[in-house]
Design a protein around this motif. Structure first.
Motif, PDB file in Angstrom:
ATOM      1  N   SER A  77       0.830  -1.207   0.000  1.00  0.00           N
ATOM      2  CA  SER A  77       0.000   0.000   0.000  1.00  0.00           C
ATOM      3  C   SER A  77       0.870   1.264   0.000  1.00  0.00           C
ATOM      4  N   THR A  78       1.901   1.255   0.820  1.00  0.00           N
ATOM      5  CA  THR A  78       2.788   2.415   0.919  1.00  0.00           C
ATOM      6  C   THR A  78       3.549   2.644  -0.388  1.00  0.00           C
ATOM      7  N   VAL A  79       4.072   1.580  -0.970  1.00  0.00           N
ATOM      8  CA  VAL A  79       4.800   1.705  -2.241  1.00  0.00           C
ATOM      9  C   VAL A  79       3.861   2.190  -3.344  1.00  0.00           C
ATOM     10  N   LYS A  80       2.665   1.635  -3.394  1.00  0.00           N
ATOM     11  CA  LYS A  80       1.677   2.053  -4.403  1.00  0.00           C
ATOM     12  C   LYS A  80       1.377   3.545  -4.272  1.00  0.00           C
ATOM     13  N   ASP A  81       1.148   4.011  -3.061  1.00  0.00           N
ATOM     14  CA  ASP A  81       0.868   5.433  -2.835  1.00  0.00           C
ATOM     15  C   ASP A  81       2.076   6.298  -3.185  1.00  0.00           C
ATOM     16  N   TRP A  82       3.265   5.824  -2.834  1.00  0.00           N
ATOM     17  CA  TRP A  82       4.499   6.575  -3.130  1.00  0.00           C
ATOM     18  C   TRP A  82       4.664   6.737  -4.641  1.00  0.00           C
ATOM     19  N   LEU A  83       4.491   5.648  -5.357  1.00  0.00           N
ATOM     20  CA  LEU A  83       4.632   5.701  -6.819  1.00  0.00           C
ATOM     21  C   LEU A  83       3.565   6.592  -7.445  1.00  0.00           C
ATOM     22  N   ALA A  84       2.349   6.521  -6.943  1.00  0.00           N
ATOM     23  CA  ALA A  84       1.274   7.364  -7.473  1.00  0.00           C
ATOM     24  C   ALA A  84       1.612   8.848  -7.277  1.00  0.00           C
ATOM     25  N   GLN A  85       2.267   9.166  -6.189  1.00  0.00           N
ATOM     26  CA  GLN A  85       2.621  10.553  -5.906  1.00  0.00           C
ATOM     27  C   GLN A  85       3.797  11.024  -6.755  1.00  0.00           C
ATOM     28  N   TYR A  86       4.819  10.195  -6.901  1.00  0.00           N
ATOM     29  CA  TYR A  86       6.051  10.651  -7.555  1.00  0.00           C
ATOM     30  C   TYR A  86       6.241  10.136  -8.972  1.00  0.00           C
ATOM     31  N   VAL A  87       5.480   9.122  -9.364  1.00  0.00           N
ATOM     32  CA  VAL A  87       5.556   8.594 -10.729  1.00  0.00           C
ATOM     33  C   VAL A  87       4.114   8.340 -11.189  1.00  0.00           C
ATOM     34  N   PRO A  88       3.369   9.414 -11.436  1.00  0.00           N
ATOM     35  CA  PRO A  88       1.968   9.220 -11.801  1.00  0.00           C
ATOM     36  C   PRO A  88       1.829   8.477 -13.133  1.00  0.00           C
ATOM     37  N   PRO A  89       0.693   7.830 -13.331  1.00  0.00           N
ATOM     38  CA  PRO A  89       0.471   7.096 -14.585  1.00  0.00           C
ATOM     39  C   PRO A  89       0.714   8.004 -15.797  1.00  0.00           C
ATOM     40  N   GLY A  90       1.403   7.474 -16.770  1.00  0.00           N
ATOM     41  CA  GLY A  90       1.710   8.225 -17.978  1.00  0.00           C
ATOM     42  C   GLY A  90       2.983   9.055 -17.893  1.00  0.00           C
ATOM     43  N   ALA A  91       3.588   9.146 -16.711  1.00  0.00           N
ATOM     44  CA  ALA A  91       4.826   9.930 -16.564  1.00  0.00           C
ATOM     45  C   ALA A  91       5.975   9.177 -17.214  1.00  0.00           C
ATOM     46  N   ARG A  92       6.900   9.895 -17.766  1.00  0.00           N
ATOM     47  CA  ARG A  92       8.085   9.284 -18.371  1.00  0.00           C
ATOM     48  C   ARG A  92       9.310   9.974 -17.872  1.00  0.00           C
TER      49      ARG A  92
END
Length: 92
Positions: A77-92
């Motif tokens: 859950s924490t990793v998922k939230d972290w990635l959503a914050q700093y590597v949002p979907p579609g980011a490159r």
């Protein structure tokens, strides 16, 4: 032997802290025999002092891997939230 030591010195984390800027999630297990607990705390402290977005999650009852079901759920859950914050979907 000198070449080996020079190779280690070239990648010494303490000398590279000045370059740190990537948001970092530090995960550490209190029973980890590979990386002592103070290393995780020191990494987090260095990131905080540099103003790098960072978070420390510590599992006192885990080793190098987070394996206990409740801890694993929290980790995912924490990793998922972290990635959503700093590597949002579609980011490159």
């Amino acid at each position: 032997m000198k070449e080996l030591l020079d190779g280690y010195a070239k990648h010494e984390p303490i000398d590279l802290i000045k370059n740190w800027k990537t948001p970092t999630l530090v995960v550490h297990g209190g029973l980890d025999f590979r990386v002592v607990e103070t290393e995780g705390m020191a990494t987090f402290t260095a990131l905080q002092r540099k103003g790098v977005p960072s978070r420390l999650i510590s599992f006192p009852d885990e080793n190098h891997w987070v394996l206990k079901p409740q801890n694993s759920l929290f980790w995912y859950s924490t990793v998922k939230d972290w990635l959503a914050q700093y590597v949002p979907p579609g980011a490159r």
